[in-house]
Design an enzyme around this catalytic site. Structure first.
Site, PDB file in Angstrom:
ATOM      1  N   LYS B 180       0.898  -1.157   0.000  1.00  0.00           N
ATOM      2  CA  LYS B 180       0.000   0.000   0.000  1.00  0.00           C
ATOM      3  C   LYS B 180       0.931   1.200   0.000  1.00  0.00           C
ATOM      4  O   LYS B 180       1.608   1.460   1.007  1.00  0.00           O
ATOM      5  CB  LYS B 180      -0.873  -0.039   1.257  1.00  0.00           C
ATOM      6  CG  LYS B 180      -2.233   0.648   1.130  1.00  0.00           C
ATOM      7  CD  LYS B 180      -2.163   2.153   1.031  1.00  0.00           C
ATOM      8  CE  LYS B 180      -1.970   2.825   2.376  1.00  0.00           C
ATOM      9  NZ  LYS B 180      -1.610   4.251   2.233  1.00  0.00           N
ATOM     10  N   GLY B 237       4.130   4.476  10.630  1.00  0.00           N
ATOM     11  CA  GLY B 237       3.428   5.742  10.457  1.00  0.00           C
ATOM     12  C   GLY B 237       2.926   6.293  11.772  1.00  0.00           C
ATOM     13  O   GLY B 237       3.506   6.035  12.833  1.00  0.00           O
ATOM     14  N   SER B 238       1.835   7.021  11.690  1.00  0.00           N
ATOM     15  CA  SER B 238       1.343   7.723  12.872  1.00  0.00           C
ATOM     16  C   SER B 238       0.686   6.762  13.858  1.00  0.00           C
ATOM     17  O   SER B 238       0.167   5.709  13.481  1.00  0.00           O
ATOM     18  CB  SER B 238       0.334   8.791  12.465  1.00  0.00           C
ATOM     19  OG  SER B 238      -0.905   8.178  12.151  1.00  0.00           O
ATOM     20  N   GLU B 259       5.279   0.281  13.650  1.00  0.00           N
ATOM     21  CA  GLU B 259       6.267   1.202  14.182  1.00  0.00           C
ATOM     22  C   GLU B 259       5.579   2.549  14.205  1.00  0.00           C
ATOM     23  O   GLU B 259       5.270   3.116  13.167  1.00  0.00           O
ATOM     24  CB  GLU B 259       7.494   1.218  13.284  1.00  0.00           C
ATOM     25  CG  GLU B 259       8.676   1.877  13.959  1.00  0.00           C
ATOM     26  CD  GLU B 259       9.570   2.526  12.951  1.00  0.00           C
ATOM     27  OE1 GLU B 259       9.972   1.892  11.970  1.00  0.00           O
ATOM     28  OE2 GLU B 259       9.840   3.735  13.152  1.00  0.00           O
ATOM     29  N   CYS B 296      11.962   8.823  12.632  1.00  0.00           N
ATOM     30  CA  CYS B 296      11.371   8.092  13.770  1.00  0.00           C
ATOM     31  C   CYS B 296      12.276   8.193  14.987  1.00  0.00           C
ATOM     32  O   CYS B 296      11.824   8.064  16.113  1.00  0.00           O
ATOM     33  CB  CYS B 296      11.143   6.623  13.460  1.00  0.00           C
ATOM     34  SG  CYS B 296      11.496   6.124  11.789  1.00  0.00           S
ATOM     35  N   GLU B 388       4.101  13.797  20.290  1.00  0.00           N
ATOM     36  CA  GLU B 388       5.132  13.829  19.255  1.00  0.00           C
ATOM     37  C   GLU B 388       4.894  15.000  18.312  1.00  0.00           C
ATOM     38  O   GLU B 388       3.822  15.130  17.735  1.00  0.00           O
ATOM     39  CB  GLU B 388       5.138  12.514  18.462  1.00  0.00           C
ATOM     40  CG  GLU B 388       6.294  12.425  17.472  1.00  0.00           C
ATOM     41  CD  GLU B 388       6.318  11.108  16.677  1.00  0.00           C
ATOM     42  OE1 GLU B 388       7.424  10.671  16.342  1.00  0.00           O
ATOM     43  OE2 GLU B 388       5.248  10.532  16.408  1.00  0.00           O
TER      44      GLU B 388
END
Lengths: 527, 527
Positions: B180, B237-238, B259, B296, B388
């Site tokens: 994706k 991602g988020s 992650e 990250c 974050e």
């Protein structure tokens, strides 16, 4: 009311604000046993969690060999109290004292504890990995909170919350344990807890290294596995209870290892039936009735191809089932559960060919049961026809041919094990290659010509498998030292100064024989 | 409308019943790029899943070296198309062509693919374990369905859904991939997909080994990761998107590796500030601004003790932040997200000392931002103060003393990394021993005297960590061959006949050099 004591934060004490109580029942005569056990409330569970958290912190500073000493001392104490343990477990579970409890399960339990001790001493389990040129080092190490263990009803020793495989693995990996006794054998668990705590004192581990509660209200169990201070949880038991705990733990981002239902399909290819049907029938009968069928690896689904020999095979086995008195089930709940499961199988199209109902007896007893169904029906209703009937109850699936056998395999859900019996001289080899790829990814352990019961405690064992047999297909609940990694996290040290590294990752091999992966090679040498 | 083509079941084709469309945007000038990408609907996604499932079955029969050949061929093609890839990635992400894309990320990507190829060829990654006396053998092997990979926006090459670390690991472990694309760089992903598919054809892998969709409606993404035919999923991602996917996968009993957020605390002990504050400030500035802070492992939290030197250190860094022009952010969403995060931090008690607002510019730009807060405030509101802020924005926490630093560490959430800077001659050693045990279990990778950005692709790397940095603390997303085991299940063979075993588990070592654990020893020998 006089309650049995709980073990919290290093103290044997009366329960604090219990939210109820219960008694164990002797399944052989349905008599309630006299001891009263508390259902722990929030205060108690949260206190155990806090004490466990502190123990987890303290255990990080303790030399690994102390965990080994504890496990060995505990094993010695168990052996010294064999009679007491065998007596109470027999009373609470009706499992035969001999050979099952005394000669089978108890030695297995102490063997597991000693193998876990060996793993803690040797340290190789932690997969220490060192890249010397960049000075990056990593290993699996203990979690940051206690492991909560929910043991099953069917192995009062070997899977006991405070003496069984999960307990041994969690401790050997360096974690404290909060044991939630199985409510079927609280007295057995209490004896183990007493011995475990004596070993904690003797080996001077933190006093909350082992803690014991007997039962909680269901909601509180969910709070336990999802509490931020809990490192991980291990559950062995029913799918319905397991999935509730999984949902709670998942939502909180907490790791939980579950061993839930498994019906362990056994495929018998035509050549095997032709070659040795009597031998296979005897093996299967033994495996199906072991522990009154209440084994996670019980063969609940037997698939063969339609032919006269198969018909005879099924008939022989049905007669054997009918002619043998069933064993005693572990609880009244177990009795109603197998009764209900057999009804579900019947409603889904299976026909009864042996047993199928309760036996009027002093103990909880259900007739040895066999059902059968054709391949087409099974394939059209695979979910209901894979209902686990926990006890001596198996479903024959009679397939038209190998293609239909393969289709059956393709709709089988995740299981702990799957077996294929085939002709010893190769006559089924073609069928095997058709069937195996379909079955392989559905099961954790694939067997040839061997019943699935009997789970060797060796490094290469997999007592795990795809969902819904477990919650993650990469881990095993049995097999040391492999089972330890469930109760560990991956810790990497990047440019950390030599004296600050854990001993597993220092240049010098800490034992002289620990296996470590250094610069791409597994070695026992120093860096 | 002319859509860019999707790659489904071995065909480049127009989308089938798309449920929408989108364009990429050049973050450097906010211009919409001309190509139109489809949002895939159910038909397309389900067809990809079915084709992936069949590819997974087919891949089990293919020699492992073919996966290696594919990965190497793909890496070669990437190198041959460097200009095209660098141009389009720069257009879609505004990341600098040089050195970032051409000299940093692209070589890293091909290096990962080649290291994954090496792992597939060597086979040691699968941890083959053999107990010869009982003839029980096990290994990690491919899943029973495709791996769906959701790549992040910040590494268009190295973490790309169809070329990055997750992709390389999934393929090397023997699984097909449904990629994706990240919607920030669909064109880059399309170029990779074209090259990957060419390599599939050349090396004659099943044609659905790699498939590409660009985007789905959110609900369909949840259906993808929870589909019974999907082997596992990987998401980078988020946190908000990751947790939704996690919930869906968890509920279906499907494995997903995530992650998510990480703010990577950096603790600087007093001796280090005294010894080399300028040097550390320079390092930190470099690390904080790398990739416009959209890493990250970006150091989002910097903790030090109150003293004049710390005050000066903070001031110096704030000036440096102010005096440097910020880089371009990846998207308008990224811009509003950092803006909002800084507001959250301010509302929670943090004070701005540099930047803090959007910069009027052709591109998406937010001023280099620093905030500070005292230890007490941080400890009293740790959740909000760990918001974050993805970009160049870090929060200083000024603690009263080492005890308060330790308390800060105790409320830090799970992170990918944690750093401790200390005096090189040992003056901070006592403080280190107070702080380290608290920090150690909160982070996947602990660093000494080194910034967290820069993640070496070596076997001992851990680019993972406790929740909510990831969904499971035992796995790493970077580091070969270790990252492969995420896309594998444990398969045990009990009494399986020799010719029916996978080559990894046969008596003869399949490569002559594969590492296997035989009877408790890691060895390259035959059984």
């Amino acid at each position: 009311m006089v309650y049995q004591k709980v073990l919290i934060a290093g103290k044997w004490r009366d329960p604090k604000n219990p939210s109820g109580h219960f008694n164990a029942v002797n399944p052989a005569n349905r008599q309630t046993l006299p001891e009263v056990y508390p259902v722990s409330g929030e205060d108690e569970v949260y206190e155990a969690i806090s004490a466990g958290k502190q123990a987890a912190v303290d255990m990080r500073r303790i030399p690994r060999k102390k965990f080994a000493q504890f496990l060995e001392s505990f094993a010695d104490k168990i052996e010294a109290h064999t009679d007491e343990l065998v007596d109470i477990a027999n009373l609470e579970t009706a499992l035969p004292k001999e050979p099952r409890l005394r000669n089978g399960e108890l030695p297995r339990t102490t063997d597991q504890l000693r193998k876990a001790a060996k793993a803690a001493r040797e340290m190789s389990w932690c997969r220490a990995t060192i890249e010397s040129d960049v000075n990056i080092r990593s290993m699996m190490g203990p979690l940051d909170g206690p492991v909560s263990v929910f043991g099953p009803n069917n192995f009062p020793f070997a899977f006991n919350s405070i003496a069984g495989g999960d307990f041994a693995a969690a401790i050997a990996a360096g974690n404290p344990v909060i044991a939630k006794a199985n409510t079927g054998h609280p007295g057995t668990t209490l004896v183990f807890s007493r011995l475990a705590f004596e070993a904690v004192i003797e080996t001077r581990l933190p006093s909350a290294t082992v803690q014991l509660i007997y039962r909680t209200p269901p909601e509180l169990g969910l709070k336990l596995v999802s509490h931020p201070y809990v490192g991980a949880s291990a559950f062995t038991g029913s799918k319905s209870a397991g999935l509730k705990l999984k949902a709670a733990a998942d939502k909180a981002g907490k790791t939980i290892y579950l061993e839930m239902s498994s019906i362990n399909p056994v495929f018998i290819l035509p050549g095997a039936i032709e070659e040795r049907s009597d031998e296979i029938a005897t093996e299967l009968f033994g495996s199906c009735t072991l522990g009154t069928g209440q084994f996670c690896t019980n063969p609940g689904l037997i698939i063969l191809q339609k032919c006269d020999l198969s018909k005879k095979f099924i008939k022989t086995l049905a007669e054997t089932f009918d002619n043998n008195k069933p064993g005693i089930l572990l609880s009244s709940k177990g009795l109603s559960s197998i009764e209900q499961a057999v009804e579900t199988l019947k409603s889904a199209g299976a026909e009864l060919i042996a047993g199928g109902k309760k036996v009027e007896d002093e103990g909880y007893m259900f007739a040895n049961t066999l059902l059968h169904v054709n391949g087409k029906t099974f394939i059209s209703n695979p979910h209901d026809l894979q209902t686990e009937a926990f006890g001596t109850a198996s479903l024959f699936v009679v397939a038209d041919d190998i293609q239909q056998m393969k289709e059956v395999a393709s709709v089988v859900e995740g299981n702990l094990t799957g077996c294929i019996y085939s002709h010893t001289q190769g006559r089924d080899d073609k069928d095997y290659t058709i069937l195996e790829p379909e079955l392989r990814t559905k099961v954790g352990r694939l067997l040839n010509d061997k019943v699935p019961t009997g789970v060797a405690v060796v490094s290469s064992m997999n007592h795990g498998g795809p969902y819904p047999a477990t919650g993650h297909p990469g881990f095993t609940a049995v097999g040391l030292p492999t089972s330890l990694v469930r109760f560990a996290a991956l810790y990497c040290y990047d440019n950390v100064r030599p004296n600050r590294l854990p001993i597993e990752l220092q240049d010098k091999n800490p034992t002289g024989s620990m296996w470590r992966m250094i610069d791409g090679e597994w070695t026992q040498k120093d860096v």
